[in-house]
Design a protein around this motif. Structure first.
Motif, PDB file in Angstrom:
ATOM      1  N   LEU A 124       0.829  -1.209   0.000  1.00 52.77           N
ATOM      2  CA  LEU A 124       0.000   0.000   0.000  1.00 52.77           C
ATOM      3  C   LEU A 124       0.864   1.258   0.000  1.00 52.77           C
ATOM      4  CD1 LEU A 124      -2.788  -1.168   2.433  1.00 52.77           C
ATOM      5  CD2 LEU A 124      -3.019  -0.732  -0.027  1.00 52.77           C
ATOM      6  N   ARG A 125       1.989   1.210   0.685  1.00 49.39           N
ATOM      7  CA  ARG A 125       2.919   2.349   0.681  1.00 49.39           C
ATOM      8  C   ARG A 125       3.468   2.574  -0.739  1.00 49.39           C
ATOM      9  NH1 ARG A 125       6.314   0.804   4.466  1.00 49.39           N
ATOM     10  NH2 ARG A 125       5.018   1.753   6.068  1.00 49.39           N
ATOM     11  N   ALA A 126       3.772   1.483  -1.440  1.00 52.15           N
ATOM     12  CA  ALA A 126       4.252   1.595  -2.819  1.00 52.15           C
ATOM     13  C   ALA A 126       3.177   2.211  -3.714  1.00 52.15           C
ATOM     14  CB  ALA A 126       4.684   0.226  -3.346  1.00 52.15           C
ATOM     15  N   CYS A 127       1.919   1.827  -3.489  1.00 49.40           N
ATOM     16  CA  CYS A 127       0.807   2.436  -4.251  1.00 49.40           C
ATOM     17  C   CYS A 127       0.725   3.932  -3.974  1.00 49.40           C
ATOM     18  CB  CYS A 127      -0.518   1.782  -3.867  1.00 49.40           C
ATOM     19  SG  CYS A 127      -0.762   0.100  -4.416  1.00 49.40           S
ATOM     20  N   ARG A 128       0.807   4.288  -2.703  1.00 51.79           N
ATOM     21  CA  ARG A 128       0.731   5.693  -2.310  1.00 51.79           C
ATOM     22  C   ARG A 128       1.881   6.503  -2.902  1.00 51.79           C
ATOM     23  NH1 ARG A 128       2.244   6.330   3.415  1.00 51.79           N
ATOM     24  NH2 ARG A 128       4.264   6.427   2.429  1.00 51.79           N
ATOM     25  N   ASP A 129       3.090   5.942  -2.840  1.00 51.98           N
ATOM     26  CA  ASP A 129       4.254   6.649  -3.363  1.00 51.98           C
ATOM     27  C   ASP A 129       4.161   6.848  -4.870  1.00 51.98           C
ATOM     28  OD1 ASP A 129       5.180   6.682  -0.763  1.00 51.98           O
ATOM     29  OD2 ASP A 129       6.723   5.129  -1.104  1.00 51.98           O
ATOM     30  N   GLY A 156       1.217  15.419 -13.086  1.00 49.75           N
ATOM     31  CA  GLY A 156      -0.119  15.993 -12.969  1.00 49.75           C
ATOM     32  C   GLY A 156      -1.232  15.011 -13.297  1.00 49.75           C
ATOM     33  N   VAL A 157      -0.948  13.707 -13.222  1.00 48.79           N
ATOM     34  CA  VAL A 157      -1.950  12.669 -13.485  1.00 48.79           C
ATOM     35  C   VAL A 157      -1.915  11.653 -12.363  1.00 48.79           C
ATOM     36  CG1 VAL A 157      -1.773  12.921 -15.990  1.00 48.79           C
ATOM     37  CG2 VAL A 157      -0.388  11.206 -14.835  1.00 48.79           C
ATOM     38  N   GLY A 158      -2.984  10.911 -12.239  1.00 46.57           N
ATOM     39  CA  GLY A 158      -3.032   9.841 -11.262  1.00 46.57           C
ATOM     40  C   GLY A 158      -2.718   8.513 -11.910  1.00 46.57           C
ATOM     41  N   PRO A 159      -2.662   7.448 -11.116  1.00 45.45           N
ATOM     42  CA  PRO A 159      -2.400   6.119 -11.668  1.00 45.45           C
ATOM     43  C   PRO A 159      -3.556   5.631 -12.534  1.00 45.45           C
ATOM     44  CG  PRO A 159      -2.661   6.022  -9.273  1.00 45.45           C
ATOM     45  CD  PRO A 159      -2.773   7.446  -9.674  1.00 45.45           C
ATOM     46  N   SER A 160      -3.262   4.603 -13.314  1.00 45.87           N
ATOM     47  CA  SER A 160      -4.277   4.023 -14.197  1.00 45.87           C
ATOM     48  C   SER A 160      -5.403   3.400 -13.370  1.00 45.87           C
ATOM     49  CB  SER A 160      -3.640   2.948 -15.077  1.00 45.87           C
ATOM     50  OG  SER A 160      -3.265   1.832 -14.285  1.00 45.87           O
ATOM     51  N   PRO A 161      -6.568   3.230 -13.999  1.00 47.71           N
ATOM     52  CA  PRO A 161      -7.678   2.571 -13.302  1.00 47.71           C
ATOM     53  C   PRO A 161      -7.307   1.182 -12.784  1.00 47.71           C
ATOM     54  CG  PRO A 161      -8.491   3.641 -15.277  1.00 47.71           C
ATOM     55  CD  PRO A 161      -6.987   3.745 -15.313  1.00 47.71           C
ATOM     56  N   ARG A 162      -6.487   0.456 -13.515  1.00 45.49           N
ATOM     57  CA  ARG A 162      -6.092  -0.887 -13.067  1.00 45.49           C
ATOM     58  C   ARG A 162      -5.300  -0.822 -11.768  1.00 45.49           C
ATOM     59  NH1 ARG A 162      -4.346  -4.297 -18.411  1.00 45.49           N
ATOM     60  NH2 ARG A 162      -6.448  -4.859 -19.002  1.00 45.49           N
ATOM     61  N   LEU A 163      -4.392   0.129 -11.658  1.00 39.04           N
ATOM     62  CA  LEU A 163      -3.625   0.245 -10.418  1.00 39.04           C
ATOM     63  C   LEU A 163      -4.500   0.726  -9.270  1.00 39.04           C
ATOM     64  CD1 LEU A 163      -0.114   1.478 -11.510  1.00 39.04           C
ATOM     65  CD2 LEU A 163      -0.698  -0.657 -10.420  1.00 39.04           C
ATOM     66  N   LEU A 164      -5.440   1.594  -9.553  1.00 39.62           N
ATOM     67  CA  LEU A 164      -6.373   2.020  -8.506  1.00 39.62           C
ATOM     68  C   LEU A 164      -7.214   0.842  -8.024  1.00 39.62           C
ATOM     69  CD1 LEU A 164      -7.555   5.459  -9.948  1.00 39.62           C
ATOM     70  CD2 LEU A 164      -5.988   5.051  -8.025  1.00 39.62           C
ATOM     71  N   GLN A 165      -7.609  -0.010  -8.951  1.00 42.13           N
ATOM     72  CA  GLN A 165      -8.397  -1.176  -8.581  1.00 42.13           C
ATOM     73  C   GLN A 165      -7.537  -2.174  -7.792  1.00 42.13           C
ATOM     74  OE1 GLN A 165     -10.479  -2.921 -11.841  1.00 42.13           O
ATOM     75  NE2 GLN A 165     -11.818  -4.092 -10.510  1.00 42.13           N
ATOM     76  N   LEU A 166      -6.265  -2.304  -8.170  1.00 45.44           N
ATOM     77  CA  LEU A 166      -5.350  -3.169  -7.412  1.00 45.44           C
ATOM     78  C   LEU A 166      -5.248  -2.679  -5.974  1.00 45.44           C
ATOM     79  CD1 LEU A 166      -3.214  -5.357  -7.042  1.00 45.44           C
ATOM     80  CD2 LEU A 166      -1.554  -3.802  -8.094  1.00 45.44           C
ATOM     81  N   ARG A 167      -5.087  -1.381  -5.802  1.00 40.32           N
ATOM     82  CA  ARG A 167      -5.011  -0.796  -4.456  1.00 40.32           C
ATOM     83  C   ARG A 167      -6.290  -1.088  -3.673  1.00 40.32           C
ATOM     84  NH1 ARG A 167      -6.896   3.789  -2.164  1.00 40.32           N
ATOM     85  NH2 ARG A 167      -5.765   4.549  -0.349  1.00 40.32           N
ATOM     86  N   LEU A 226      -6.700  -3.151  -0.175  1.00 38.04           N
ATOM     87  CA  LEU A 226      -7.373  -2.577   0.986  1.00 38.04           C
ATOM     88  C   LEU A 226      -8.528  -3.455   1.462  1.00 38.04           C
ATOM     89  CD1 LEU A 226      -7.427   1.198   0.057  1.00 38.04           C
ATOM     90  CD2 LEU A 226      -6.222   0.157   1.986  1.00 38.04           C
ATOM     91  N   ALA A 227      -9.243  -4.046   0.509  1.00 39.18           N
ATOM     92  CA  ALA A 227     -10.375  -4.906   0.849  1.00 39.18           C
ATOM     93  C   ALA A 227      -9.913  -6.292   1.291  1.00 39.18           C
ATOM     94  CB  ALA A 227     -11.318  -5.024  -0.343  1.00 39.18           C
ATOM     95  N   ASP A 228      -8.612  -6.541   1.181  1.00 38.02           N
ATOM     96  CA  ASP A 228      -8.025  -7.825   1.555  1.00 38.02           C
ATOM     97  C   ASP A 228      -8.707  -8.972   0.826  1.00 38.02           C
ATOM     98  OD1 ASP A 228      -6.090  -9.324   2.836  1.00 38.02           O
ATOM     99  OD2 ASP A 228      -7.278  -9.597   4.653  1.00 38.02           O
ATOM    100  N   GLU A 229      -8.921  -8.774  -0.486  1.00 34.23           N
ATOM    101  CA  GLU A 229      -9.567  -9.797  -1.295  1.00 34.23           C
ATOM    102  C   GLU A 229      -8.624 -10.979  -1.492  1.00 34.23           C
ATOM    103  OE1 GLU A 229     -10.911  -8.061  -4.940  1.00 34.23           O
ATOM    104  OE2 GLU A 229     -12.264  -6.691  -3.923  1.00 34.23           O
TER     105      GLU A 229
END
Length: 73
Positions: free
Chosen positions: A28-33, A43-54, A58-61
């Motif tokens: 999760l720290r790597a995702c945040r970084d 000036g952009v965020g991560p891709s939808p796939r990486l957001l879904q991975l995060r 978090l949901a501990d799936e």
């Protein structure tokens, strides 16, 4: 990820490896970084796939790393 800090595929591999090693907090720290680097530098965020991975981490799936292995080019 010093060689290419914007390579989402490499970051996804790292995040998956951390999950497989039961290091969820580090994953999760790597995702945040990565998110911060992309926003600050490009000036952009991560891709939808990486957001879904995060979100999956978090949901501990169950099987989260298995589902995502190789998912991000």
């Amino acid at each position: 990820m010093a060689k290419d800090p914007f390579d989402e595929g490499r970051h996804a591999c790292l995040i998956e490896a951390l999950c497989r090693s039961d290091r969820r907090t580090d994953a999760l720290r790597a995702c945040r970084d990565l998110h911060a680097t992309l926003v600050d530098e490009l000036g952009v965020g991560p891709s939808p796939r990486l957001l879904q991975l995060r979100s999956s981490i978090l949901a501990d799936e169950p099987g989260t790393p298995d589902r995502w292995l190789g998912a991000v080019p």
